[in-house]
Design a protein around this motif. Structure first.
Motif, PDB file in Angstrom:
ATOM      1  N   SER A  35       0.832  -1.202   0.000  1.00  0.00           N
ATOM      2  CA  SER A  35       0.000   0.000   0.000  1.00  0.00           C
ATOM      3  C   SER A  35       0.869   1.256   0.000  1.00  0.00           C
ATOM      4  O   SER A  35       1.610   1.514   0.953  1.00  0.00           O
ATOM      5  CB  SER A  35      -0.921  -0.009   1.219  1.00  0.00           C
ATOM      6  OG  SER A  35      -1.505   1.260   1.400  1.00  0.00           O
TER       7      SER A  35
ATOM      8  N   THR B   8       2.123   0.206 -11.122  1.00  0.00           N
ATOM      9  CA  THR B   8       0.753  -0.245 -11.404  1.00  0.00           C
ATOM     10  C   THR B   8       0.431  -0.081 -12.890  1.00  0.00           C
ATOM     11  O   THR B   8      -0.157  -0.972 -13.511  1.00  0.00           O
ATOM     12  CB  THR B   8      -0.244   0.571 -10.551  1.00  0.00           C
ATOM     13  OG1 THR B   8       0.094   0.370  -9.175  1.00  0.00           O
ATOM     14  CG2 THR B   8      -1.674   0.156 -10.789  1.00  0.00           C
TER      15      THR B   8
ATOM     16  N   GLY C 188      -4.999  -1.971  -8.140  1.00  0.00           N
ATOM     17  CA  GLY C 188      -4.714  -2.023  -9.571  1.00  0.00           C
ATOM     18  C   GLY C 188      -5.528  -3.099 -10.268  1.00  0.00           C
ATOM     19  O   GLY C 188      -5.918  -2.958 -11.430  1.00  0.00           O
TER      20      GLY C 188
END
Ligand code: ASP
Length: 491
Positions: free
Chosen positions: A355, A393, A438
């Motif tokens: 994260s 991502t 994502g």
């Protein structure tokens, strides 16, 4: 804590956590709550950190007009680096072609079909009879049946079970040529999904996606956004409040002082979080490996999707070890070794928490305390980067979507690749800095090029691992960005 001691602590935590969760999954699961506690501690300080750091950073500029060039450079850096990383991903996945699976049965399984290598069958009146009922009920008209022991395919018309399995076939083909009738028996059939049926009709244009990102910028209720850890709207509010406060002069001073003080206090709490990092990171890795069933549960999955995982990881490595260091050296006039060593606590936290948002406190700490980024730049650039600058991502989304197309035997042309390029960039901007965000925004990219959303299930098994890798690159991209932008803002 001295930098080296902290690093040694974190690396020891990672090794101990990997061994514990990898060799004894139950023990890994048992310590997972400690890692969870670490994430909660970090998340607890994220919102106050963003508000205080942004407002105090903006007010330190003294003149709100300086915000324009800073904002412009920041967005330019984010878009530029994200575009480079998506391009790297697209080139690699087209070159490596991980979706080319060796055998037809592998392809069928990858598409979510079912392969029964040894099932005896007989065919009469265009009806296949399988001796045992083995197929789930949903295997009906949208699927095709493949006779594995001969090169024959049929389109399923009807599927019935009563003791034996009866599959009525509407038409047969061999080497794509129609066959009128079949009366044979043999062993081994597979049920494949027909491409046409798997495609979603729902169209979603780039403007729809853009509209969603833009409306997400403004909170309808600031406290709701904070409670839901929705960072982007909180950034908008902090930017606005900071900009207005900086124009108020004496009247605004007590409020600005308050946020300056709050910022200092929060950074002290972040410092404390550093002490917990070795244990927190180790426990998170132990717990996640435990959840995946230890090394024996995880490694076969990784090998099964090995070529795909390799493509993603190779792209991430190229971006983080070649492209970003070049940008850091060339534009930031900073050497890579020391900068990377100083950023390692944030990078390893990113890897263990998956994260960017939870890592933000450490990203800010490493940038300001160790890499000498001015707090006013870090306070602006890093919170924004944690939510919208996601090089890892974006690269991953492009690779994953093209991989799903390849598995389905679909070749994307230049116009579709351009759509993947644009939507993957937007989807990465739109992804929240939380675990596996994502994967969710990838639906936008799949829909934009009309690929089946179920394709996501193919890559699910190892996504938790790739998520950690891409989050690390996301945080690395933000950290390099803060240094580069800081140089231009100060000069
Ligand atoms: N977990 C990533 C991050 O927080 C987002 C993603 O799923 O790619 O940066």
């Amino acid at each position: 804590m001295r930098n080296n001691r902290l690093l040694i602590g974190i690396i020891t935590g990672i090794i101990a956590g990997s061994l514990l969760g990898g060799l004894n999954p139950d023990a890994g699961l048992a310590v997972h709550f400690i890692g969870h506690l670490f994430i909660k501690f970090l998340m607890m300080i994220v919102m106050p950190l963003i508000i205080a750091a942004m407002i105090s950073g903006i007010c330190r500029f003294g003149d709100v007009r300086k915000l324009g060039p800073l904002g412009f450079r920041t967005i330019l850096y984010y878009l530029g680096t994200t575009a480079i990383s998506v391009t790297t991903g697209i080139i690699l996945v087209l070159m490596i072609h991980p979706g080319n699976l060796a055998s037809e049965t592998e392809q069928i399984e990858a598409r979510g079909g079912i392969v029964l290598e040894n099932a005896p069958y007989s065919i009469r009146d265009n009806t296949i009879i399988l001796e045992n009922s083995v197929l789930p009920d949903e295997y009906t008209s949208s699927y095709s049946v493949v006779l594995l022991d001969r090169n024959v395919k049929g389109t399923i018309l009807f599927h019935r079970k009563n003791g034996n399995e009866h599959i009525e076939v509407s038409s047969w083909t061999q080497d794509n040529k129609p066959l009128t009738d079949l009366a044979v028996s043999g062993e081994g059939i597979a049920i494949d999904k027909l491409p046409a049926e798997r495609f979603l009709q729902e169209e979603r244009s780039i403007t729809d996606i853009l509209r969603e990102v833009l409306t997400g910028l403004v909170p309808s209720n600031l406290f709701k956004a904070m409670a839901e850890n929705d960072i982007l709207p909180v950034i908008t509010f902090s930017l606005l409040l900071g900009a207005v406060l900086s124009t108020l002069g004496e009247q605004g001073k007590p409020v600005v002082d308050f946020f300056n003080g709050l910022n200092e206090a929060i950074m002290k709490i972040v410092h404390l979080a550093m002490y917990a990092a070795p244990v927190g990171i180790g426990a998170l890795i132990a717990g996640r490996l435990g959840e995946a069933g230890g090394f024996t549960g995880f490694l076969p999955e990784l090998l099964r999707l090995g070529k795909y995982a390799f493509t993603v990881i190779a792209g991430l490595l190229i971006h983080s070890l070649i492209i970003l260091p070049f940008i850091l050296k060339f534009f930031g006039k900073t050497g890579i070794t020391r900068f990377a060593a100083n950023t390692t606590p944030a990078l390893l936290t990113a890897f263990s928490t998956a994260s960017s948002s939870a890592t933000l406190p450490l990203t800010v700490e490493c940038a300001e305390e160790k890499n000498g980024v001015k707090p006013r730049t870090a306070g602006f650039v890093l919170p924004l980067g944690a939510t919208i600058n996601m090089d890892g991502t974006a690269l991953y989304e492009a690779v994953a979507v093209i991989f799903i197309a390849q598995i389905n035997g679909i070749t994307l042309g230049v116009p579709e690749l351009a759509i993947v390029f644009l939507t993957a960039t937007l989807a990465a901007i739109g992804a929240a800095g939380i675990p596996e965000a994502g994967l969710v925004t990838m639906v936008l990219v799949l829909k934009a090029v009309n690929l089946p959303i179920e394709g996501i299930s193919l890559i699910l098994a190892i996504d938790w691992f790739l998520d950690r890798c891409r989050t690390t690159v996301n945080v690395w991209g933000d950290s390099v960005g803060a240094k580069v932008i800081d140089r231009y803002v100060n000069s």
